[in-house]
Design an enzyme around this catalytic site. Sequence first.
Site, PDB file in Angstrom:
ATOM      1  N   ASP B  25       0.688  -1.095   0.038  1.00  0.00           N
ATOM      2  CA  ASP B  25       0.032   0.140   0.127  1.00  0.00           C
ATOM      3  C   ASP B  25       0.729   1.281   0.039  1.00  0.00           C
ATOM      4  O   ASP B  25       0.460   2.391  -0.452  1.00  0.00           O
ATOM      5  CB  ASP B  25      -0.933   0.037   1.079  1.00  0.00           C
ATOM      6  CG  ASP B  25      -1.825  -1.074   1.259  1.00  0.00           C
ATOM      7  OD1 ASP B  25      -1.875  -1.793   0.073  1.00  0.00           O
ATOM      8  OD2 ASP B  25      -2.248  -1.464   2.377  1.00  0.00           O
ATOM      9  N   ASP B  95       7.400  -8.281  19.133  1.00  0.00           N
ATOM     10  CA  ASP B  95       7.134  -8.036  17.723  1.00  0.00           C
ATOM     11  C   ASP B  95       5.940  -7.462  17.552  1.00  0.00           C
ATOM     12  O   ASP B  95       4.917  -7.578  18.265  1.00  0.00           O
ATOM     13  CB  ASP B  95       6.890  -9.621  17.098  1.00  0.00           C
ATOM     14  CG  ASP B  95       8.574 -10.210  17.132  1.00  0.00           C
ATOM     15  OD1 ASP B  95       8.623 -11.338  16.877  1.00  0.00           O
ATOM     16  OD2 ASP B  95       9.501  -9.604  17.736  1.00  0.00           O
ATOM     17  N   GLU B 102      -5.833  -4.281   5.656  1.00  0.00           N
ATOM     18  CA  GLU B 102      -6.126  -2.969   5.959  1.00  0.00           C
ATOM     19  C   GLU B 102      -5.539  -2.211   4.790  1.00  0.00           C
ATOM     20  O   GLU B 102      -4.644  -2.663   3.970  1.00  0.00           O
ATOM     21  CB  GLU B 102      -5.594  -2.472   7.281  1.00  0.00           C
ATOM     22  CG  GLU B 102      -5.993  -3.246   8.409  1.00  0.00           C
ATOM     23  CD  GLU B 102      -7.345  -3.534   8.428  1.00  0.00           C
ATOM     24  OE1 GLU B 102      -8.351  -2.637   8.364  1.00  0.00           O
ATOM     25  OE2 GLU B 102      -7.825  -4.490   8.933  1.00  0.00           O
ATOM     26  N   HIS B 119       0.921   3.183  18.570  1.00  0.00           N
ATOM     27  CA  HIS B 119       0.202   2.273  19.423  1.00  0.00           C
ATOM     28  C   HIS B 119       0.722   0.916  19.855  1.00  0.00           C
ATOM     29  O   HIS B 119       1.114   0.404  20.733  1.00  0.00           O
ATOM     30  CB  HIS B 119      -1.393   2.150  19.149  1.00  0.00           C
ATOM     31  CG  HIS B 119      -2.043   1.286  19.799  1.00  0.00           C
ATOM     32  ND1 HIS B 119      -2.977   1.791  20.940  1.00  0.00           N
ATOM     33  CD2 HIS B 119      -2.253   0.042  20.071  1.00  0.00           C
ATOM     34  CE1 HIS B 119      -3.557   0.791  21.592  1.00  0.00           C
ATOM     35  NE2 HIS B 119      -3.210  -0.484  20.932  1.00  0.00           N
ATOM     36  N   GLU B 120       1.037   0.272  18.500  1.00  0.00           N
ATOM     37  CA  GLU B 120       1.610  -1.200  18.900  1.00  0.00           C
ATOM     38  C   GLU B 120       2.870  -1.206  19.630  1.00  0.00           C
ATOM     39  O   GLU B 120       3.239  -2.091  20.203  1.00  0.00           O
ATOM     40  CB  GLU B 120       1.649  -1.972  17.545  1.00  0.00           C
ATOM     41  CG  GLU B 120       0.177  -2.045  16.833  1.00  0.00           C
ATOM     42  CD  GLU B 120      -0.483  -2.747  17.699  1.00  0.00           C
ATOM     43  OE1 GLU B 120      -1.963  -2.363  17.457  1.00  0.00           O
ATOM     44  OE2 GLU B 120      -0.541  -3.601  18.451  1.00  0.00           O
ATOM     45  N   HIS B 123       2.864  -1.410  23.157  1.00  0.00           N
ATOM     46  CA  HIS B 123       2.640  -2.748  23.595  1.00  0.00           C
ATOM     47  C   HIS B 123       4.194  -3.331  23.525  1.00  0.00           C
ATOM     48  O   HIS B 123       4.550  -4.191  24.361  1.00  0.00           O
ATOM     49  CB  HIS B 123       1.748  -3.618  22.704  1.00  0.00           C
ATOM     50  CG  HIS B 123       0.430  -3.469  23.090  1.00  0.00           C
ATOM     51  ND1 HIS B 123      -0.399  -3.066  24.008  1.00  0.00           N
ATOM     52  CD2 HIS B 123      -0.774  -2.995  21.682  1.00  0.00           C
ATOM     53  CE1 HIS B 123      -1.605  -2.968  23.737  1.00  0.00           C
ATOM     54  NE2 HIS B 123      -1.564  -2.782  22.613  1.00  0.00           N
ATOM     55  N   HIS B 129      -3.560  -1.838  27.112  1.00  0.00           N
ATOM     56  CA  HIS B 129      -4.448  -0.748  27.021  1.00  0.00           C
ATOM     57  C   HIS B 129      -4.754   0.108  27.993  1.00  0.00           C
ATOM     58  O   HIS B 129      -4.817  -0.093  29.176  1.00  0.00           O
ATOM     59  CB  HIS B 129      -5.603  -1.404  26.340  1.00  0.00           C
ATOM     60  CG  HIS B 129      -5.583  -1.921  25.176  1.00  0.00           C
ATOM     61  ND1 HIS B 129      -6.066  -2.963  24.483  1.00  0.00           N
ATOM     62  CD2 HIS B 129      -4.650  -1.467  23.971  1.00  0.00           C
ATOM     63  CE1 HIS B 129      -5.496  -3.348  23.124  1.00  0.00           C
ATOM     64  NE2 HIS B 129      -4.952  -2.216  22.796  1.00  0.00           N
ATOM     65  N   ASP B 293      43.186  15.289  17.754  1.00  0.00           N
ATOM     66  CA  ASP B 293      42.269  15.547  16.564  1.00  0.00           C
ATOM     67  C   ASP B 293      41.847  14.185  15.981  1.00  0.00           C
ATOM     68  O   ASP B 293      40.775  14.091  15.395  1.00  0.00           O
ATOM     69  CB  ASP B 293      43.360  16.232  15.672  1.00  0.00           C
ATOM     70  CG  ASP B 293      43.643  17.744  16.300  1.00  0.00           C
ATOM     71  OD1 ASP B 293      42.638  18.296  17.040  1.00  0.00           O
ATOM     72  OD2 ASP B 293      44.760  18.102  15.980  1.00  0.00           O
TER      73      ASP B 293
END
Lengths: 80, 380
Positions: B25, B95, B102, B119-120, B123, B129, B293
């Site tokens: 996508d 993971d 989607e 959001h993920e 987790h 949540h 240096d």
Amino acid sequence: FPANTRQTKEEDIQLIQKYLENYYGFEKDGESSVWKSNSPIIQKLKEMQEFFGLEVTGKPDSGTLDVVQKRRCGFPDIAG
Amino acid sequence: FSTFAGEPKWAKQVLTYRIVNYTPDLRPADVNAAIKKALSVWSSVTPLRFIKKDRGDADIMISFAARDHNDFIPFDGPGGSLAHAYAPGKDFGGDAHFDEDETWTKSTEGTNLFYVAAHEFGHSLGLFHSKDPNALMYPVYRKFDPSVLPLHQDDISGIQYLYGPSPNTNNDQRESTEIKDPTESKDPALPSICDSNLTFDAVTTFRGEIMFFKDKHIWRKHPAVSTADFNLISSFWPLLPPGVDAAYEIPENDETVIFKDNEFWVVRGDTIVPGYPQKLYTLGFSKDIMKIDAAFHNINEGKTYYFIADKFWSYDKRSQSMDRKSLLIRDAFPGINGKIDAVFQYENFLYFFYGKKQFEFDLDKKRVTRFLKTNFWIPC
């Protein structure tokens, strides 16, 4: 009309039950899926309504259906 | 906010991530940017740093899949469940899986990858949540304002409960409305490898790669790989200051020594060896030496060379002694005159950098063999 309403209602019930299985650890079996006042599924529905700040009716009302149809994270809302 | 049962969290601050496959996508570059930006949402309020890996295992493996995808939670087609991620831990731990059914976008249409990924990754870092409908960790996907940092105070309280606040910014991130993606080429401060005037602060080998330091960034290039990775120094070593002066590797010890002003750090991989930084004079320099240096370690000789202005000192590992007196650079390295910016050894050659120029010096023939552009090693 009644037939339609009945079918929609059945679909709604299925949708909510699936949601409770996925995100609230509801485990479907013959007895527990019966929607009686203190059955496990009603308890889980109340948990879900409480999490989302809905009115805790224990009934598959429109507010509950509205949440159930929204896109969301696939992870449960209660610790499994 | 809430955490997982038992409060699993990562015991380290630098985490690796790998994008295992890409959704059709979006362009891969857009996926990379969205994922990087989603991780920087969390690193902006904690000491956590994230390093992208292109191969092998990583703490956070990111993938796109539909329906059943080899874990116990199949996706459900378009809508419904968008993605899920696992609490910190080994194997599946950390993971994140995204539902290929989607339509992933980088806008507010369809399903915005950055927003879901942010959001993920909550987790993946240990947050569960939240009941707060304004929190990023609220389970339901909502329209959001892409110009505003998606973290709510509830999210910040949760993640800082697990990892503490960011060491170099104030606790309340709500003022920062935009997440600066370090790879955004729009940022004028970002150095460009294509800049013909590019100079480096320091260069060193590093576990088979070559690391080029510039301000707060590093390019990492493996000689056998055509591309180079571009990272923030802080994504490797959060406590290291930007704008280092010199660096060299002692491969036999798996140590890399990094200098800034009159201090130096020893790192092993992405970890700073405890007890550092230490002062320059502890290496055997006089206390009036305030910075160096450039430096390199000659593994064949067992000697380390330190360059200051037009002179150098060498430390002999075997006799464990530092030269009493400095020598002129041009006496030992004919053709290399004056102050250098950086130097590293690769096979039997030295590469001296000063200004926009790079000199290849043959250690056997004791002479300059090639004049190269500074960015010779990294494809523009």
